[in-house]
Design a protein around this motif. Sequence first.
Motif, PDB file in Angstrom:
ATOM      1  N   ARG A 124      -4.914 -39.275  24.015  1.00 48.59           N
ATOM      2  CA  ARG A 124      -6.088 -38.820  24.749  1.00 48.59           C
ATOM      3  C   ARG A 124      -7.125 -38.221  23.808  1.00 48.59           C
ATOM      4  O   ARG A 124      -6.805 -37.756  22.720  1.00 48.59           O
ATOM      5  N   THR A 125      -8.348 -38.234  24.271  1.00 47.52           N
ATOM      6  CA  THR A 125      -9.455 -37.590  23.565  1.00 47.52           C
ATOM      7  C   THR A 125     -10.074 -36.557  24.509  1.00 47.52           C
ATOM      8  O   THR A 125     -10.445 -36.891  25.631  1.00 47.52           O
ATOM      9  N   VAL A 126     -10.137 -35.335  24.052  1.00 46.17           N
ATOM     10  CA  VAL A 126     -10.638 -34.247  24.889  1.00 46.17           C
ATOM     11  C   VAL A 126     -11.994 -33.797  24.369  1.00 46.17           C
ATOM     12  O   VAL A 126     -12.115 -33.325  23.239  1.00 46.17           O
ATOM     13  N   GLY A 127     -13.001 -33.969  25.179  1.00 46.81           N
ATOM     14  CA  GLY A 127     -14.338 -33.566  24.783  1.00 46.81           C
ATOM     15  C   GLY A 127     -14.582 -32.080  24.981  1.00 46.81           C
ATOM     16  O   GLY A 127     -14.000 -31.446  25.859  1.00 46.81           O
ATOM     17  N   ILE A 128     -15.457 -31.533  24.143  1.00 49.37           N
ATOM     18  CA  ILE A 128     -15.859 -30.125  24.244  1.00 49.37           C
ATOM     19  C   ILE A 128     -17.341 -30.071  24.566  1.00 49.37           C
ATOM     20  O   ILE A 128     -18.152 -30.736  23.925  1.00 49.37           O
ATOM     21  N   GLU A 129     -17.693 -29.284  25.562  1.00 48.59           N
ATOM     22  CA  GLU A 129     -19.098 -29.140  25.942  1.00 48.59           C
ATOM     23  C   GLU A 129     -19.469 -27.663  25.980  1.00 48.59           C
ATOM     24  O   GLU A 129     -18.759 -26.857  26.580  1.00 48.59           O
ATOM     25  N   ARG A 130     -20.574 -27.329  25.349  1.00 55.15           N
ATOM     26  CA  ARG A 130     -21.073 -25.950  25.371  1.00 55.15           C
ATOM     27  C   ARG A 130     -22.020 -25.773  26.546  1.00 55.15           C
ATOM     28  O   ARG A 130     -22.941 -26.566  26.735  1.00 55.15           O
ATOM     29  N   LEU A 131     -21.770 -24.723  27.312  1.00 55.67           N
ATOM     30  CA  LEU A 131     -22.595 -24.429  28.479  1.00 55.67           C
ATOM     31  C   LEU A 131     -23.265 -23.076  28.258  1.00 55.67           C
ATOM     32  O   LEU A 131     -22.595 -22.035  28.256  1.00 55.67           O
ATOM     33  N   GLN A 132     -24.568 -23.086  28.066  1.00 59.13           N
ATOM     34  CA  GLN A 132     -25.297 -21.878  27.694  1.00 59.13           C
ATOM     35  C   GLN A 132     -25.160 -20.776  28.742  1.00 59.13           C
ATOM     36  O   GLN A 132     -25.084 -19.589  28.412  1.00 59.13           O
ATOM     37  N   ASP A 133     -25.118 -21.149  30.019  1.00 55.70           N
ATOM     38  CA  ASP A 133     -25.042 -20.139  31.078  1.00 55.70           C
ATOM     39  C   ASP A 133     -23.715 -19.398  31.097  1.00 55.70           C
ATOM     40  O   ASP A 133     -23.593 -18.369  31.772  1.00 55.70           O
ATOM     41  N   LEU A 134     -22.708 -19.903  30.367  1.00 49.73           N
ATOM     42  CA  LEU A 134     -21.435 -19.181  30.271  1.00 49.73           C
ATOM     43  C   LEU A 134     -21.549 -17.958  29.369  1.00 49.73           C
ATOM     44  O   LEU A 134     -20.680 -17.084  29.384  1.00 49.73           O
ATOM     45  N   GLU A 135     -22.579 -17.890  28.582  1.00 47.89           N
ATOM     46  CA  GLU A 135     -22.769 -16.772  27.650  1.00 47.89           C
ATOM     47  C   GLU A 135     -23.376 -15.591  28.403  1.00 47.89           C
ATOM     48  O   GLU A 135     -24.527 -15.620  28.813  1.00 47.89           O
ATOM     49  N   VAL A 136     -22.580 -14.541  28.597  1.00 46.49           N
ATOM     50  CA  VAL A 136     -23.047 -13.346  29.315  1.00 46.49           C
ATOM     51  C   VAL A 136     -23.015 -12.097  28.444  1.00 46.49           C
ATOM     52  O   VAL A 136     -23.350 -11.009  28.904  1.00 46.49           O
ATOM     53  N   GLU A 137     -22.610 -12.263  27.180  1.00 50.78           N
ATOM     54  CA  GLU A 137     -22.513 -11.089  26.299  1.00 50.78           C
ATOM     55  C   GLU A 137     -23.851 -10.380  26.143  1.00 50.78           C
ATOM     56  O   GLU A 137     -23.910  -9.150  26.095  1.00 50.78           O
ATOM     57  N   SER A 138     -24.931 -11.148  26.060  1.00 49.71           N
ATOM     58  CA  SER A 138     -26.251 -10.530  25.909  1.00 49.71           C
ATOM     59  C   SER A 138     -26.635  -9.749  27.162  1.00 49.71           C
ATOM     60  O   SER A 138     -27.294  -8.706  27.075  1.00 49.71           O
ATOM     61  N   ILE A 139     -26.215 -10.222  28.322  1.00 45.17           N
ATOM     62  CA  ILE A 139     -26.496  -9.516  29.571  1.00 45.17           C
ATOM     63  C   ILE A 139     -25.731  -8.205  29.625  1.00 45.17           C
ATOM     64  O   ILE A 139     -26.235  -7.175  30.066  1.00 45.17           O
ATOM     65  N   LEU A 140     -24.496  -8.247  29.176  1.00 45.91           N
ATOM     66  CA  LEU A 140     -23.650  -7.056  29.219  1.00 45.91           C
ATOM     67  C   LEU A 140     -24.062  -6.018  28.189  1.00 45.91           C
ATOM     68  O   LEU A 140     -23.505  -4.918  28.153  1.00 45.91           O
ATOM     69  N   ASN A 141     -25.033  -6.382  27.333  1.00 45.34           N
ATOM     70  CA  ASN A 141     -25.547  -5.449  26.332  1.00 45.34           C
ATOM     71  C   ASN A 141     -24.432  -4.902  25.462  1.00 45.34           C
ATOM     72  O   ASN A 141     -24.253  -3.696  25.321  1.00 45.34           O
ATOM     73  N   LEU A 142     -23.672  -5.806  24.846  1.00 47.24           N
ATOM     74  CA  LEU A 142     -22.582  -5.403  23.975  1.00 47.24           C
ATOM     75  C   LEU A 142     -23.143  -4.944  22.637  1.00 47.24           C
ATOM     76  O   LEU A 142     -23.158  -5.663  21.654  1.00 47.24           O
ATOM     77  N   THR A 143     -23.651  -3.737  22.609  1.00 48.32           N
ATOM     78  CA  THR A 143     -24.285  -3.208  21.405  1.00 48.32           C
ATOM     79  C   THR A 143     -23.255  -2.782  20.388  1.00 48.32           C
ATOM     80  O   THR A 143     -22.137  -2.409  20.716  1.00 48.32           O
ATOM     81  N   THR A 144     -23.642  -2.818  19.138  1.00 45.54           N
ATOM     82  CA  THR A 144     -22.758  -2.436  18.051  1.00 45.54           C
ATOM     83  C   THR A 144     -22.857  -0.951  17.787  1.00 45.54           C
ATOM     84  O   THR A 144     -23.933  -0.398  17.659  1.00 45.54           O
ATOM     85  N   GLY A 145     -21.704  -0.301  17.678  1.00 45.55           N
ATOM     86  CA  GLY A 145     -21.679   1.124  17.378  1.00 45.55           C
ATOM     87  C   GLY A 145     -21.090   1.363  16.007  1.00 45.55           C
ATOM     88  O   GLY A 145     -20.193   0.649  15.576  1.00 45.55           O
ATOM     89  N   LEU A 146     -21.568   2.334  15.281  1.00 47.25           N
ATOM     90  CA  LEU A 146     -21.066   2.641  13.946  1.00 47.25           C
ATOM     91  C   LEU A 146     -20.287   3.943  13.993  1.00 47.25           C
ATOM     92  O   LEU A 146     -20.767   4.953  14.492  1.00 47.25           O
ATOM     93  N   TYR A 147     -19.066   3.913  13.467  1.00 44.75           N
ATOM     94  CA  TYR A 147     -18.207   5.083  13.494  1.00 44.75           C
ATOM     95  C   TYR A 147     -17.711   5.345  12.073  1.00 44.75           C
ATOM     96  O   TYR A 147     -17.324   4.426  11.367  1.00 44.75           O
ATOM     97  N   THR A 148     -17.695   6.615  11.667  1.00 45.17           N
ATOM     98  CA  THR A 148     -17.202   6.951  10.340  1.00 45.17           C
ATOM     99  C   THR A 148     -16.147   8.040  10.459  1.00 45.17           C
ATOM    100  O   THR A 148     -16.159   8.849  11.382  1.00 45.17           O
ATOM    101  N   GLN A 149     -15.243   8.066   9.526  1.00 43.99           N
ATOM    102  CA  GLN A 149     -14.176   9.041   9.551  1.00 43.99           C
ATOM    103  C   GLN A 149     -13.654   9.237   8.130  1.00 43.99           C
ATOM    104  O   GLN A 149     -13.473   8.269   7.392  1.00 43.99           O
TER     105      GLN A 149
END
Length: 238
Positions: free
Chosen positions: A68-93
Amino acid sequence: MQKRIATSVDGPMDMLGIIQSQKTAELLLDLNVSSVICSAQTASIETAMTISKVQEAADCLGAKSVLRTVGIERLQDLEVESILNLTTGLYTQKPDEPLNKPEHGWYLDNGRYVGTIKGPQLTPGWLDSLDDGVITEVWYRSEKVWKTLLDKLCNESGAEENMVVVGHPAVHIALIGHCLNLTKEWMGSFHLDAGSISVIDFPDGPAGRGEIRCINYTAHLGRWSIPVMRSMVDKEEM
């Protein structure tokens, strides 16, 4: 399939994510997957590629399957990370202080532990902590995804087609809600772990009603379903 995100920044999966994607591909080995749909996030694409490669090598791996051959398709609307505002935090210790590291992305830099973590943590009920506007946007975007997936299933030529969708847990929760004809207010009632599998079946075809066969299945991950952190091991030894 819910992908694992190493940090809030789009990048390759961490080692745990790689193992989880391989475990998932192994679980799906005996299932004739017709296509894999994923978001444009790197971790999602890598997971989709792992599933596709294992599917195409099923015969060599001893599975009862035709070539079998399995195709891969990218669906832009599946990307919700930008909506969830996954901001980067910097932590030091400082090294001489008790080390309470977040889960992901830590490294040693000039005597400091520095790391990045994603904004909302994927703990039970985390969706309830998000603003209503964020939930609304995820809900409406997932509605477009749901309709697109149904259209794709309707256009498949085979009598029984199996489609794998890879993306952030939030969009999978929303898709489950659309399948059950729920409203966005129910999203916080569901929880999906990284690397888990949820199954929606259409006994009467894509034009019929979808049935939820399982939600948040993680048994295939074994010991990798819940990461054992170094601090947890130290406490057990004490």
